[in-house]
Scaffold this motif. Structure first.
Motif, PDB file in Angstrom:
ATOM      1  N   UNK A 183       0.895  19.579   0.870  1.00 21.42           N
ATOM      2  CA  UNK A 183       1.468  19.716  -0.475  1.00 21.42           C
ATOM      3  C   UNK A 183       1.976  18.391  -1.043  1.00 21.42           C
ATOM      4  N   UNK A 184       1.878  18.255  -2.349  1.00 24.73           N
ATOM      5  CA  UNK A 184       2.196  16.995  -3.043  1.00 24.73           C
ATOM      6  C   UNK A 184       3.626  16.950  -3.579  1.00 24.73           C
ATOM      7  N   UNK A 185       3.934  15.863  -4.251  1.00 21.46           N
ATOM      8  CA  UNK A 185       5.276  15.652  -4.815  1.00 21.46           C
ATOM      9  C   UNK A 185       5.375  15.990  -6.289  1.00 21.46           C
ATOM     10  N   UNK A 186       6.508  15.650  -6.862  1.00 24.46           N
ATOM     11  CA  UNK A 186       6.845  16.107  -8.205  1.00 24.46           C
ATOM     12  C   UNK A 186       5.923  15.539  -9.288  1.00 24.46           C
ATOM     13  N   UNK A 187       5.400  14.348  -9.061  1.00 25.07           N
ATOM     14  CA  UNK A 187       4.512  13.754 -10.064  1.00 25.07           C
ATOM     15  C   UNK A 187       3.044  13.963  -9.713  1.00 25.07           C
ATOM     16  N   UNK A 188       2.800  14.808  -8.720  1.00 21.54           N
ATOM     17  CA  UNK A 188       1.443  14.915  -8.184  1.00 21.54           C
ATOM     18  C   UNK A 188       0.728  16.204  -8.536  1.00 21.54           C
ATOM     19  N   UNK A 189      -0.441  16.327  -7.947  1.00 21.30           N
ATOM     20  CA  UNK A 189      -1.289  17.508  -8.107  1.00 21.30           C
ATOM     21  C   UNK A 189      -2.236  17.537  -6.902  1.00 21.30           C
ATOM     22  N   UNK A 190      -3.317  18.276  -7.021  1.00 22.45           N
ATOM     23  CA  UNK A 190      -4.236  18.432  -5.885  1.00 22.45           C
ATOM     24  C   UNK A 190      -4.958  17.133  -5.505  1.00 22.45           C
ATOM     25  N   UNK A 191      -4.785  16.091  -6.319  1.00 21.94           N
ATOM     26  CA  UNK A 191      -5.408  14.797  -6.043  1.00 21.94           C
ATOM     27  C   UNK A 191      -4.440  13.793  -5.431  1.00 21.94           C
ATOM     28  N   UNK A 192      -3.164  14.118  -5.420  1.00 26.94           N
ATOM     29  CA  UNK A 192      -2.176  13.087  -5.089  1.00 26.94           C
ATOM     30  C   UNK A 192      -2.344  12.509  -3.688  1.00 26.94           C
ATOM     31  N   UNK A 193      -2.451  13.368  -2.694  1.00 24.94           N
ATOM     32  CA  UNK A 193      -2.613  12.844  -1.328  1.00 24.94           C
ATOM     33  C   UNK A 193      -3.883  11.995  -1.226  1.00 24.94           C
ATOM     34  N   UNK A 194      -4.943  12.423  -1.922  1.00 22.99           N
ATOM     35  CA  UNK A 194      -6.213  11.687  -1.847  1.00 22.99           C
ATOM     36  C   UNK A 194      -6.074  10.291  -2.463  1.00 22.99           C
ATOM     37  N   UNK A 195      -5.227  10.198  -3.491  1.00 25.40           N
ATOM     38  CA  UNK A 195      -4.967   8.891  -4.122  1.00 25.40           C
ATOM     39  C   UNK A 195      -4.033   8.025  -3.283  1.00 25.40           C
ATOM     40  N   UNK A 196      -3.000   8.673  -2.754  1.00 24.85           N
ATOM     41  CA  UNK A 196      -1.942   7.917  -2.073  1.00 24.85           C
ATOM     42  C   UNK A 196      -2.332   7.454  -0.675  1.00 24.85           C
ATOM     43  N   UNK A 197      -2.828   8.392   0.095  1.00 23.11           N
ATOM     44  CA  UNK A 197      -2.856   8.179   1.541  1.00 23.11           C
ATOM     45  C   UNK A 197      -4.165   8.498   2.234  1.00 23.11           C
ATOM     46  N   UNK A 198      -5.131   8.997   1.509  1.00 19.11           N
ATOM     47  CA  UNK A 198      -6.449   9.288   2.093  1.00 19.11           C
ATOM     48  C   UNK A 198      -6.401  10.095   3.385  1.00 19.11           C
ATOM     49  N   UNK A 199      -5.889  11.323   3.302  1.00 17.30           N
ATOM     50  CA  UNK A 199      -5.896  12.173   4.492  1.00 17.30           C
ATOM     51  C   UNK A 199      -7.315  12.372   5.037  1.00 17.30           C
ATOM     52  N   UNK A 200      -8.323  12.300   4.152  1.00 14.32           N
ATOM     53  CA  UNK A 200      -9.706  12.462   4.626  1.00 14.32           C
ATOM     54  C   UNK A 200     -10.092  11.326   5.574  1.00 14.32           C
ATOM     55  N   UNK A 201      -9.630  10.129   5.289  1.00 17.13           N
ATOM     56  CA  UNK A 201      -9.932   9.002   6.182  1.00 17.13           C
ATOM     57  C   UNK A 201      -9.063   9.060   7.444  1.00 17.13           C
ATOM     58  N   UNK A 202      -7.793   9.420   7.251  1.00 16.74           N
ATOM     59  CA  UNK A 202      -6.887   9.533   8.410  1.00 16.74           C
ATOM     60  C   UNK A 202      -7.486  10.523   9.412  1.00 16.74           C
ATOM     61  N   UNK A 203      -7.925  11.677   8.908  1.00 15.91           N
ATOM     62  CA  UNK A 203      -8.486  12.706   9.798  1.00 15.91           C
ATOM     63  C   UNK A 203      -9.828  12.275  10.384  1.00 15.91           C
ATOM     64  N   UNK A 204     -10.714  11.725   9.565  1.00 16.93           N
ATOM     65  CA  UNK A 204     -11.998  11.246  10.105  1.00 16.93           C
ATOM     66  C   UNK A 204     -11.757  10.296  11.281  1.00 16.93           C
ATOM     67  N   UNK A 205     -10.834   9.359  11.091  1.00 19.40           N
ATOM     68  CA  UNK A 205     -10.589   8.338  12.121  1.00 19.40           C
ATOM     69  C   UNK A 205      -9.961   8.948  13.371  1.00 19.40           C
ATOM     70  N   UNK A 206      -8.990   9.829  13.177  1.00 22.11           N
ATOM     71  CA  UNK A 206      -8.334  10.452  14.339  1.00 22.11           C
ATOM     72  C   UNK A 206      -9.290  11.376  15.087  1.00 22.11           C
TER      73      UNK A 206
END
Ligand code: FER
Length: 311
Positions: free
Chosen positions: A113-136
């Motif tokens: 889940x994202x923060x107050x200024x965010x939406x369904x794209x926020x994590x993808x913009x901020x921190x790339x969970x897709x890359x974090x997970x791919x790498x792990x």
């Protein structure tokens, strides 16, 4: 970097990135700001008071942890629409499917889940969970999992536009509980090949999403056995209200991971939950790092949290 990452949020608060990372509390002079924004400014300006068990458990994630790595298998991020009886609209989420996702296997699911200024794209913009997970996953350090990135503002217009602190938008973050439980999760479990039980469902989030994680996670321990709250916002219910039955938490939860930076004035909300759990003997992880309210702490804690869940 913060300029692009956090812009709606900073603009609403009339704050500078330096202020948010605790470097300077000088002259955050707002224009005509809402009561909610004024309150948020006051919350961020709270003095951080650390006690002796407010300690760093995990070091910073390693360099490159959220970068695209060559030579490994990559997952995909797909859009996902679902009908919400809460908003009366079709809502959109993003869904990360791990490398080689196959309907022949069943996967655990993390709702992130994202923060107050965010939406369904926020994590993808901020921190790339897709890359974090791919790498792990490539390194064998995280279980292959699906990550659902919803819009946590259950309103027909769920965009992070206008006054992001308006009472209506605040209420929408609370209303998302019903949308998540009754609409999104069933739709995800219908569409994707998942392990549909609490042991294979996690909830985590940053800031407002961290507060939602506490509020929804402790209220629905038969749905989520793993929770991660990063830099939780003041939408977190008071600890005694959040956790009326510590024994039930001990029996049901597999992991409670709480983190916050020691330069984040919001830390008092996480400290309250940590101390309540500590005083009631409920096992949990409490990671106080050296960040402010910023994407670096969220990414690094997601990196650690995703290695602990579903194991
Ligand atoms: C507040 C301070 C911060 C608040 C919300 C936030 C509801 C949320 C911050 C974020 O999501 O980044 O007083 O009140």
């Amino acid at each position: 970097m913060m300029k692009t990452l956090h812009s709606a949020f900073l603009a609403a608060l009339a704050l500078t990135p330096a202020f948010l990372s605790g470097q300077s509390a000088s002259n955050p002079e707002p224009d005509a700001a809402s009561a909610g924004a004024a309150e948020a400014r006051a919350n961020f300006a709270r003095a951080v008071v650390l006690e002796k068990d407010d300690l760093r458990l995990y070091s910073e994630a390693p360099t490159g942890y959220r970068d695209v790595r060559a030579g490994i298998a990559h997952g995909t991020v797909v859009p996902f629409d679902y009908v919400s009886t809460v908003t009366g609209t079709t809502r959109n989420a993003n869904v990360y499917l791990p490398p080689d996702y196959s309907a022949d296997k069943k996967y655990p699911v993390l709702y992130l889940l994202h923060g107050i200024g965010g939406d369904q794209w926020e994590w993808l913009r901020f921190d790339h969970p897709e890359n974090i997970l791919d790498n792990l996953i490539a390194d064998g350090k995280a279980a292959p999992m699906i990550v659902v990135l919803p819009n946590g503002r259950a309103l027909p217009d769920d965009s992070a536009s206008g006054n992001i602190f308006s009472p209506e938008k605040m209420q929408a973050f609370a209303d998302f509980e019903k949308d998540l439980l009754e609409c999104l999760i069933p739709a995800i479990e219908k569409k994707f090949s998942v392990q549909a039980d609490a042991a294979h469902r996690a909830i985590a989030g940053l800031s407002m999403g961290g507060g939602q994680t506490f509020n929804f996670g402790f209220a629905h321990m038969d749905t989520f056995a793993w929770m991660g709250a990063f830099s939780a916002a003041p939408n977190t219910k008071p600890p005694a209200e959040l956790i009326p039955d510590p024994e039930a938490v001990k029996a049901k939860m597999k992991l409670i991971y709480i983190s916050c930076g020691d330069k984040d004035g919001l830390i008092v909300f996480s400290q309250g939950v940590h101390r309540y759990l500590r005083d009631h003997g409920v096992p949990h992880l409490w990671n106080v790092d050296n960040h402010g309210h910023d994407p670096e702490t969220w990414g690094s804690n997601l990196y650690h949290f995703t290695q602990l869940i579903f194991k």
